[in-house]
Design an enzyme around this catalytic site. Structure first.
Site, short mmCIF file in Angstrom:
data_model
loop_
_atom_site.label_atom_id
_atom_site.label_comp_id
_atom_site.label_asym_id
_atom_site.label_seq_id
_atom_site.Cartn_x
_atom_site.Cartn_y
_atom_site.Cartn_z
N ILE A 1 -2.21 -7.39 -1.72
CA ILE A 1 -2.34 -7.89 -0.38
C ILE A 1 -3.12 -9.06 -0.28
CG2 ILE A 1 -4.32 -6.57 0.58
CD1 ILE A 1 -2.50 -6.49 3.19
N GLY B 1 -0.58 4.92 -1.02
CA GLY B 1 -1.73 5.34 -0.20
C GLY B 1 -1.36 6.44 0.66
N GLN B 2 -2.32 7.00 1.49
CA GLN B 2 -2.08 8.15 2.33
C GLN B 2 -1.07 8.00 3.29
OE1 GLN B 2 -5.28 8.36 5.62
NE2 GLN B 2 -4.67 10.54 5.70
N ILE C 1 -0.74 -1.81 -6.15
CA ILE C 1 -1.61 -2.50 -7.08
C ILE C 1 -1.48 -1.89 -8.41
CG2 ILE C 1 -2.97 -3.77 -5.26
CD1 ILE C 1 -4.98 -1.46 -5.39
N GLY D 1 0.89 -1.22 0.12
CA GLY D 1 0.19 -0.11 -0.02
C GLY D 1 0.81 1.21 0.15
N TYR E 1 -15.17 -1.01 9.00
CA TYR E 1 -13.62 -0.79 9.21
C TYR E 1 -13.24 -1.19 10.63
CZ TYR E 1 -9.97 2.76 9.38
OH TYR E 1 -8.70 3.46 9.63
N LYS F 1 -10.39 -3.78 12.02
CA LYS F 1 -9.44 -3.27 12.78
C LYS F 1 -9.17 -4.13 14.19
CE LYS F 1 -7.58 -0.23 9.85
NZ LYS F 1 -6.28 -0.52 9.58
N1 SER Z 1 -8.86 8.21 9.20
C1 SER Z 1 -9.55 7.00 9.47
C2 SER Z 1 -10.98 7.12 8.85
O1 SER Z 1 -11.53 8.33 9.11
C3 SER Z 1 -9.80 6.51 10.89
O2 SER Z 1 -8.63 5.69 11.16
O3 SER Z 1 -11.56 6.25 8.22
#
Ligand code: SER
Length: 316
Positions: free
Chosen positions: A54, A11-12, A34, A8, A142, A146
């Site tokens: 991944i 990414g950010q 990717i 990744g 999400y 996690k």
């Molecule tokens: N920055 C993330 C989100 O807003 C939180 O971990 O999804």
């Protein structure tokens, strides 16, 4: 000598972490990406890169073999709001993908960093001073990925001795790579509007507190946790870390100190608001401070001055 695979990497977090790792370590820092998200510019030119999806264990294993990788930074994920629109894909990347990483790490003896998040808690956790060890019953996919990721990573450490470590990131703010589809993204977007002289339409309601962090502190945390002496760690996955907590009014007024004619209105997004309402106001990061010396360097004022300065150079 350290050889690192960043999954990744465009990414950010990955786009900045990969560059920082290349500055501090002598070995190969491999930018895994990717197709469709190829590294560009300095990221492409300053070190090796290869396709590492991944969800493809074979590709992870090939990268680890080819570059004699000892540490994997697993940064592949969908952020919170987009994960709600694609929950099965969020699980596939977040958990099936993590299992691939952990299996390769077990076989080839790599350390693994997989970020968790303030989203791993849920409405039943204490909202203020959210402790390191507390109830984690997230209601977003999400958050479910996690907290599952934390447990799975701890399991691989206990069962197989894989050196898994991580932190629970707050909303991350940076002028480099924009986040996509997160609940905390407003705290990045607001700076872009301020610098461009645009009215900011805030998707999160006044009074909604969330932990936030400037990217340089987040990158340092990701590196310091992996460098910490193992004997000092009582926890592994994942450490609460914190630096600042604010609501939209506070960040708006802070920006207005430096951009006096900046204006904001509220256009609350019900999905993001319901996610934010289920997250903590402010984490307690005492364990990270005690066990591996975590200390943030940026507060809201220092971050705001740097963000405005860097974004003016980037955009104007
Ligand atoms: N920055 C993330 C989100 O807003 C939180 O971990 O999804």
């Amino acid at each position: 000598m350290k050889n690192v695979l960043v999954i990744g990497s465009t990414g950010q977090i990955g786009s900045e972490l990969t560059m920082k790792l290349r500055k501090i370590y002598n070995g190969d820092i491999v930018a895994g990406y990717i197709p469709g998200a190829e590294p560009k510019g300095e990221l492409a030119e300053s070190g090796p890169s290869m396709v590492v999806d991944i969800t493809n264990a074979q590709q992870i294993a090939e990268a680890v073999d080819r570059y004699h990788i000892d540490t994997i930074y697993n940064l592949a994920a969908l952020l919170s709001a987009v994960a709600e629109s694609k929950p099965q894909l969020a699980w596939h990347i977040g958990i099936d993908g993590l299992l691939n990483v952990l299996e390769v790490a077990r076989e080839k003896k790599c350390a693994v960093f997989t970020p968790s998040s303030i989203g791993s808690f849920g409405p039943n956790a204490p909202k203020d001073g959210t402790p390191q060890d507390t109830i984690q019953q997230p209601r977003t996919m999400y958050g479910v990925t996690k907290v599952t990721g934390e447990l799975l990573s701890n399991y691989y450490a206990l069962k197989y001795g894989v050196d898994t470590r991580s932190v629970r990131f707050p909303g991350l703010i940076s002028y480099v790579t924009p986040p996509g589809g997160g609940t905390t993204d407003y705290a990045v977007d607001i700076y872009y509007s301020a610098v461009k002289g645009e009215l900011f339409k805030c998707p999160i309601a006044a009074g909604t507190l969330m932990d936030m962090m400037y990217m340089p502190d987040a990158l340092r945390a990701a590196i310091e946790i992996m460098e910490a002496p193992e004997r000092k760690l009582r926890h592994r996955n994942s450490f609460n870390i914190a630096s600042m907590s604010f609501d939209p009014e506070v960040i708006y007024h802070k920006i207005k100190q430096y951009v006096p004619d900046f204006e904001m209105v509220y256009e609350v997004d019900p999905l993001r608001q319901s996610i934010a309402d289920s997250w903590p106001n402010k984490l307690d990061d005492t364990c990270a401070r005690m066990e591996w010396g975590w200390r943030p360097q940026y507060d809201l004022d220092a971050m705001t001055r740097d963000m405005l300065d860097k974004l003016r150079k980037k955009l104007l």
